[in-house]
Design an enzyme around this catalytic site. Structure first.
Site, PDB file in Angstrom:
ATOM      1  CB  THR A 141      -0.897   0.019   1.257  1.00  0.00           C
ATOM      2  OG1 THR A 141      -1.499   1.307   1.392  1.00  0.00           O
ATOM      3  CG2 THR A 141      -0.108  -0.245   2.526  1.00  0.00           C
ATOM      4  CE1 TYR A 191      -4.073  -1.956   5.094  1.00  0.00           C
ATOM      5  CE2 TYR A 191      -3.435   0.210   4.278  1.00  0.00           C
ATOM      6  CZ  TYR A 191      -3.833  -1.093   4.044  1.00  0.00           C
ATOM      7  OH  TYR A 191      -3.974  -1.540   2.753  1.00  0.00           O
TER       8      TYR A 191
END
Ligand code: UDP
Length: 340
Positions: free
Chosen positions: A127, A151
């Site tokens: 990501t 995250y």
């Protein structure tokens, strides 16, 4: 009589999270490319109906070592595309250990099973959140990785495990750092069915189809041309096509691994997304300005030159109107059925 050994040019691919949004598109694209596909998904956030019928489906967890090792052997898996994981940034701030478990610890188990099972190639959903540090310019892969939330950290830790395991154990991997993934299969076979999704384009098409009353614009005083947040939205079908081209590459150049940004290198604002949804739906989109969301940044756009230079990839849907039209189509038709 000697029986000629069958050489399977393309061993089966294990798709973890193949009942989820991006994983289900990847399963379809792999099948379209003539690959054998095994989907492993625990169905916590995924949908059984999202798994293509011709794929083998196994309900289970990536950290169930006995299960994973058995299915790698049984199906002759040669490569893994690893999509399974948790994806909500705000939740990762509230419950970091869930992210270090689902995205990091369980990925470690999966990598160990891959090694034990002789899997040669591994593609990981990473990501843009690994960068953390905002930039006014498109960011390339040399940009510092200082994730701003658990995250991003949980994903970066898995990238690190892959790097070190690949160096030690002779497999190769690709980590694709996704920017903002949106849209749906142009043929309407798959789309995003996530419940309570927080992503802009998903939220906007839910408003356009009456599932939400109004779209909150999280801040219109950002230092961007129209004051709203700017992101690099990539069509999910182009993204999964990049995975397949990258797998082709990993299979040929078996000593080389790649960490690559996945975006179009083009910034789009919240207001531009709203205008595209209005064009696609033919009516005004109810929206209102709301406070900035904690942890948000003004702009994040990919420099994805390395992706184009590394793999044989020509984006087919690098057009906001196509992304939004496909997302809206899915929301109107199949999305409604899956959401029950
Ligand atoms: N955004 C918004 N309203 C929403 C969802 C998102 O204004 O309901 C904005 C958000 O502030 C950001 C952009 O849209 O500028 C993309 O947000 P998203 O959650 O889709 O992705 P991320 O923030 O993870 O890049």
């Amino acid at each position: 009589m000697q029986v000629a050994e069958t050489v399977d040019e393309h061993p089966a691919v294990l798709v973890t999270g193949g009942a989820g949004y991006i994983g289900s598109h990847a399963a379809l694209a792999l099948l379209d490319a003539g690959r054998r596909v095994i989907v492993l998904d625990n169905l916590v956030t995924g949908f059984r109906r999202a798994v293509p019928e011709v794929a083998v489906f196994v309900e289970g967890d990536i950290a169930d070592d006995a299960l994973v090792r058995a299915l790698l052997a049984e199906h002759g898996v040669g490569a893994i595309m690893h999509f399974a994981g948790s994806v909500v940034v705000a939740e990762s701030v509230e419950n970091p250990l869930k992210y270090y478990d689902n995205n990091t610890a369980r990925s470690r188990s999966l990598i160990a099973s891959a090694l034990a099972g002789g899997v040669r190639h591994f593609i990981f959903s990473s990501t843009a959140a690994v960068y953390g540090v905002p930039s006014d310019e498109p960011v390339d892969e040399s940009w510092p990785t200082r994730p701003a939330n658990p995250y991003g950290t949980s994903k970066l830790m898995t990238e690190t495990m892959l790097r070190d395991a690949a160096a030690a154990h002779g497999f190769n991997y690709g980590a694709l750092r996704y920017f903002n993934v949106a849209g749906a299969d142009p043929a309407g076979r798959a789309g995003q069915s996530t419940q309570g999704a927080t992503n802009l384009i998903k939220a906007a098409v839910e408003v356009a189809t009456g599932k939400r009353d109004s779209l909150a614009i999280f801040g219109d005083d950002w230092p961007t041309p129209d004051g709203t947040g700017v992101r690099d939205y990539i069509h999910v079908s182009d993204l999964v096509a990049a995975h397949i081209a990258l797998l082709d590459r990993l299979e040929v150049e078996t000593a080389t691994s790649h960490v690559l940004n996945s975006g179009y290198g083009r910034g789009v604002s919240v207001r531009e997304v709203i205008a595209a949804v209005e064009r696609a739906s033919g009516k005004p989109l109810p929206c209102h300005v709301a406070p900035r969301r904690p942890g948000d940044i003004a702009q994040m756009v990919a420099n994805s030159d390395a992706l184009g230079a590394t793999i044989d990839w020509r984006p087919r849907f690098a057009d906001l109107d196509a992304i939004v039209a496909h997302a809206l189509h899915w929301e109107r038709t199949i999305g409604a059925q899956l959401a029950d």
